[in-house]
Design a protein around this motif. Structure first.
Motif, PDB file in Angstrom:
ATOM      1  N   LEU A  71       0.844  -1.197   0.000  1.00 36.27           N
ATOM      2  CA  LEU A  71       0.000   0.000   0.000  1.00 36.27           C
ATOM      3  C   LEU A  71       0.878   1.245   0.000  1.00 36.27           C
ATOM      4  CD1 LEU A  71      -2.781   1.316   0.054  1.00 36.27           C
ATOM      5  CD2 LEU A  71      -2.719   1.132   2.560  1.00 36.27           C
ATOM      6  N   ASP A  72       2.011   1.208   0.718  1.00 38.14           N
ATOM      7  CA  ASP A  72       2.937   2.338   0.722  1.00 38.14           C
ATOM      8  C   ASP A  72       3.476   2.609  -0.682  1.00 38.14           C
ATOM      9  OD1 ASP A  72       4.340   4.264   2.607  1.00 38.14           O
ATOM     10  OD2 ASP A  72       6.055   3.391   1.541  1.00 38.14           O
ATOM     11  N   ASP A  73       3.817   1.550  -1.430  1.00 36.79           N
ATOM     12  CA  ASP A  73       4.248   1.708  -2.826  1.00 36.79           C
ATOM     13  C   ASP A  73       3.169   2.430  -3.625  1.00 36.79           C
ATOM     14  OD1 ASP A  73       6.693   0.264  -2.516  1.00 36.79           O
ATOM     15  OD2 ASP A  73       5.709  -1.631  -3.029  1.00 36.79           O
ATOM     16  N   ALA A  74       1.919   1.991  -3.455  1.00 40.63           N
ATOM     17  CA  ALA A  74       0.807   2.552  -4.223  1.00 40.63           C
ATOM     18  C   ALA A  74       0.542   4.004  -3.856  1.00 40.63           C
ATOM     19  CB  ALA A  74      -0.453   1.718  -4.010  1.00 40.63           C
ATOM     20  N   LEU A  75       0.663   4.342  -2.593  1.00 36.00           N
ATOM     21  CA  LEU A  75       0.342   5.702  -2.146  1.00 36.00           C
ATOM     22  C   LEU A  75       1.441   6.711  -2.421  1.00 36.00           C
ATOM     23  CD1 LEU A  75      -1.272   4.932   1.324  1.00 36.00           C
ATOM     24  CD2 LEU A  75      -2.453   5.507  -0.822  1.00 36.00           C
ATOM     25  N   ILE A 113      -3.531  11.980   5.525  1.00 31.25           N
ATOM     26  CA  ILE A 113      -2.276  11.339   5.133  1.00 31.25           C
ATOM     27  C   ILE A 113      -1.353  12.399   4.528  1.00 31.25           C
ATOM     28  CG2 ILE A 113      -3.213  10.588   2.905  1.00 31.25           C
ATOM     29  CD1 ILE A 113      -1.454   8.052   3.237  1.00 31.25           C
ATOM     30  N   THR A 114      -0.111  12.391   4.964  1.00 33.65           N
ATOM     31  CA  THR A 114       0.872  13.365   4.509  1.00 33.65           C
ATOM     32  C   THR A 114       1.554  12.871   3.237  1.00 33.65           C
ATOM     33  OG1 THR A 114       1.282  14.034   6.784  1.00 33.65           O
ATOM     34  CG2 THR A 114       2.959  14.630   5.163  1.00 33.65           C
ATOM     35  N   PRO A 115       1.630  13.723   2.208  1.00 31.28           N
ATOM     36  CA  PRO A 115       2.326  13.320   0.969  1.00 31.28           C
ATOM     37  C   PRO A 115       3.804  13.052   1.237  1.00 31.28           C
ATOM     38  CG  PRO A 115       1.057  15.332   0.629  1.00 31.28           C
ATOM     39  CD  PRO A 115       1.034  15.049   2.107  1.00 31.28           C
ATOM     40  N   ARG A 116       4.308  11.954   0.654  1.00 35.25           N
ATOM     41  CA  ARG A 116       5.729  11.619   0.762  1.00 35.25           C
ATOM     42  C   ARG A 116       6.319  11.296  -0.599  1.00 35.25           C
ATOM     43  NH1 ARG A 116       4.764   7.080   4.362  1.00 35.25           N
ATOM     44  NH2 ARG A 116       6.008   6.072   2.777  1.00 35.25           N
ATOM     45  N   GLY A 117       5.679  11.702  -1.646  1.00 30.79           N
ATOM     46  CA  GLY A 117       6.180  11.412  -2.984  1.00 30.79           C
ATOM     47  C   GLY A 117       7.316  12.334  -3.362  1.00 30.79           C
ATOM     48  N   TRP A 118       7.570  12.434  -4.646  1.00 27.80           N
ATOM     49  CA  TRP A 118       8.648  13.268  -5.178  1.00 27.80           C
ATOM     50  C   TRP A 118       8.379  14.725  -4.854  1.00 27.80           C
ATOM     51  CZ3 TRP A 118      13.392  13.101  -6.851  1.00 27.80           C
ATOM     52  CH2 TRP A 118      13.884  14.169  -7.577  1.00 27.80           C
ATOM     53  N   GLU A 119       9.387  15.414  -4.361  1.00 24.14           N
ATOM     54  CA  GLU A 119       9.291  16.836  -4.040  1.00 24.14           C
ATOM     55  C   GLU A 119      10.059  17.618  -5.112  1.00 24.14           C
ATOM     56  OE1 GLU A 119       7.721  18.403  -1.454  1.00 24.14           O
ATOM     57  OE2 GLU A 119       6.888  16.469  -0.818  1.00 24.14           O
ATOM     58  N   HIS A 120       9.351  18.471  -5.835  1.00 20.11           N
ATOM     59  CA  HIS A 120       9.989  19.321  -6.832  1.00 20.11           C
ATOM     60  C   HIS A 120      10.662  20.486  -6.125  1.00 20.11           C
ATOM     61  CE1 HIS A 120       8.103  17.411 -10.318  1.00 20.11           C
ATOM     62  NE2 HIS A 120       7.071  17.238  -9.530  1.00 20.11           N
ATOM     63  N   SER A 121      11.822  20.859  -6.580  1.00 14.28           N
ATOM     64  CA  SER A 121      12.472  22.042  -6.028  1.00 14.28           C
ATOM     65  C   SER A 121      12.721  23.011  -7.176  1.00 14.28           C
ATOM     66  CB  SER A 121      13.792  21.664  -5.332  1.00 14.28           C
ATOM     67  OG  SER A 121      14.620  20.948  -6.203  1.00 14.28           O
TER      68      SER A 121
END
Length: 122
Positions: A71-75, A113-121
């Motif tokens: 589920l972590d992979d999916a989210l 739920i807090t986003p933990r995906g890719w962070e753009h800078s």
């Protein structure tokens, strides 16, 4: 528009077809869409982009998890070549994963739920 987590699963396991040669799960774009985004940064992160830009909450439930993925992979994994769409009604041929509701941010089964995906800078 398709199951999530396959690319993250393969990357976590040293690579593989879903990460190196992904299959697009695009489907036909139905009429009446109010928002559309690709899941490249992670489902929660990309849903947060829609929620923040639209002033709504994305209430997720029943997220389709790819075989062998968590589920972590999916989210949070991203790079799955699927789309998330919002519309006033059902989208034929698409997998429903929740609703746009009053509020802010993203929830999963009613829990923020807090986003933990890719962070753009930029």
């Amino acid at each position: 528009s398709g199951p999530l987590g396959a690319a993250s699963r393969d990357l976590r396991n040293g690579g593989g077809a879903a990460h190196r040669r992904p299959t697009a799960h695009m489907g036909a774009l139905p009429e009446g869409l109010t928002a559309l985004i690709d899941v490249s940064d992670g489902l929660v992160a990309d849903c947060a982009h829609i929620a923040d830009s639209s002033g709504i909450q994305m209430a997720l439930e029943g997220v389709p998890v790819a075989d062998g993925a968590t589920l972590d992979d999916a989210l949070h994994g991203g790079d799955d070549y699927v789309l998330v769409a919002c519309a006033a009604g059902a989208l034929p041929g698409w997998i429903p994963i929740g609703a746009c509701v009053a509020g802010a941010g993203v929830t999963l089964d009613g829990v923020a739920i807090t986003p933990r995906g890719w962070e753009h800078s930029l």
